[in-house]
Design an enzyme around this catalytic site. Structure first.
Site, mmCIF file in Angstrom:
data_model
loop_
_atom_site.group_PDB
_atom_site.id
_atom_site.type_symbol
_atom_site.label_atom_id
_atom_site.label_comp_id
_atom_site.label_asym_id
_atom_site.label_seq_id
_atom_site.Cartn_x
_atom_site.Cartn_y
_atom_site.Cartn_z
ATOM 1 N N ASP A 44 0.826 -1.209 0.000
ATOM 2 C CA ASP A 44 0.000 0.000 0.000
ATOM 3 C C ASP A 44 0.863 1.263 0.000
ATOM 4 O OD1 ASP A 44 -2.053 -1.797 0.308
ATOM 5 O OD2 ASP A 44 -2.721 -1.048 2.251
ATOM 6 N N HIS A 99 -5.139 9.194 0.151
ATOM 7 C CA HIS A 99 -4.978 8.488 1.421
ATOM 8 C C HIS A 99 -5.700 9.198 2.569
ATOM 9 C CE1 HIS A 99 -3.132 5.940 4.530
ATOM 10 N NE2 HIS A 99 -2.854 5.108 3.536
ATOM 11 N N HIS A 189 3.966 -2.044 3.039
ATOM 12 C CA HIS A 189 3.919 -0.680 2.517
ATOM 13 C C HIS A 189 5.205 -0.338 1.774
ATOM 14 C CE1 HIS A 189 0.992 -0.925 5.770
ATOM 15 N NE2 HIS A 189 0.342 0.045 5.149
#
Length: 227
Positions: A44, A99, A189
């Site tokens: 992500d 985000h 991430h």
């Protein structure tokens, strides 16, 4: 009167985001398939011009295909990385426009941002068919847009808190080894995070990927994950 207003606001918040968020997580757990020898690496918050190329190099070294849930504005700034992901066989999903936390986004803003993000991915030649909400926080507006675009929501089974600024690569690797079993969707991430956090994620993967492969695990993208 104040009590009734507060009650109405609480009910609205419950219906708008809290129930979709925690109900979705519960449903994901209940529908999880039987364990097998497959692991689903997902990343992500990218793409990041520094860390994502390093991660792609590592995945290429082992012939592993992963799923990248990209922040649309970051993707727009790094079209070459999106092209490389496609070229090397990775799945590209959407992780919102900027985000933002879905629990705190009003419906008009959530819908507008979703449409803008989907448009960016289309323009990049990478239309998204899978969506992961930031922090896994869904709201009804986002879900309505998601299904109108024919996308599927994606959650995860394993996290290693790799975004934290005070964690180490060794700690991330230990969590991954301890928490992962066959059939797991791993959420890591390649962007954002504190104190160069993605660098430690990549270092942890350098450590654990050979062990997982030696143990007989294979890797696949989330479009092949079946509830």
């Amino acid at each position: 009167m104040k009590k009734y207003v507060l009650g109405a606001l609480g009910t609205a918040a419950l219906c708008y985001s809290i129930v979709p968020t925690y109900g979705g997580k519960l449903l994901h757990r209940l529908r999880r398939p039987e364990p097998d020898d497959t692991l689903y690496l997902t990343f992500d918050d990218g793409p990041d011009p520094v860390y994502t190329p390093q991660l792609l190099d590592l995945l290429s070294e082992y012939g592993i295909h992963a799923s990248f849930f990209v922040v649309a504005q970051s993707a727009q700034r790094n079209p070459g990385l999106i092209a490389r992901m496609k070229r090397e066989g990775h799945l590209i999903g959407l992780h919102s426009l900027q985000h933002k936390n879905g629990m705190l986004q009003p419906p008009i803003s959530a819908c507008r941002d979703f449409v803008h993000a989907a448009c960016i991915m289309q323009q990049l030649g990478a239309p998204a068919f899978y969506y992961r909400a930031p922090w896994g926080h869904w709201n009804l507006a986002c879900l309505a847009e998601l299904y109108s675009y024919g996308m599927k929501p994606v959650l995860w089974d394993v996290m290693a808190q790799d975004w934290r600024g005070d964690t180490t690569a060794k700690e991330i690797a230990q969590k991954l080894r301890r928490r992962t079993c066959g059939g797991s969707i791993l959420c890591l991430h390649d962007g954002r995070g504190k104190n160069d956090a993605p660098a430690r994620t990549i270092a942890a993967l350098h450590d654990v990927l050979p062990d997982w492969l030696d143990a007989g695990f294979r890797f696949d993208t989330v479009d092949h994950y079946e509830h």
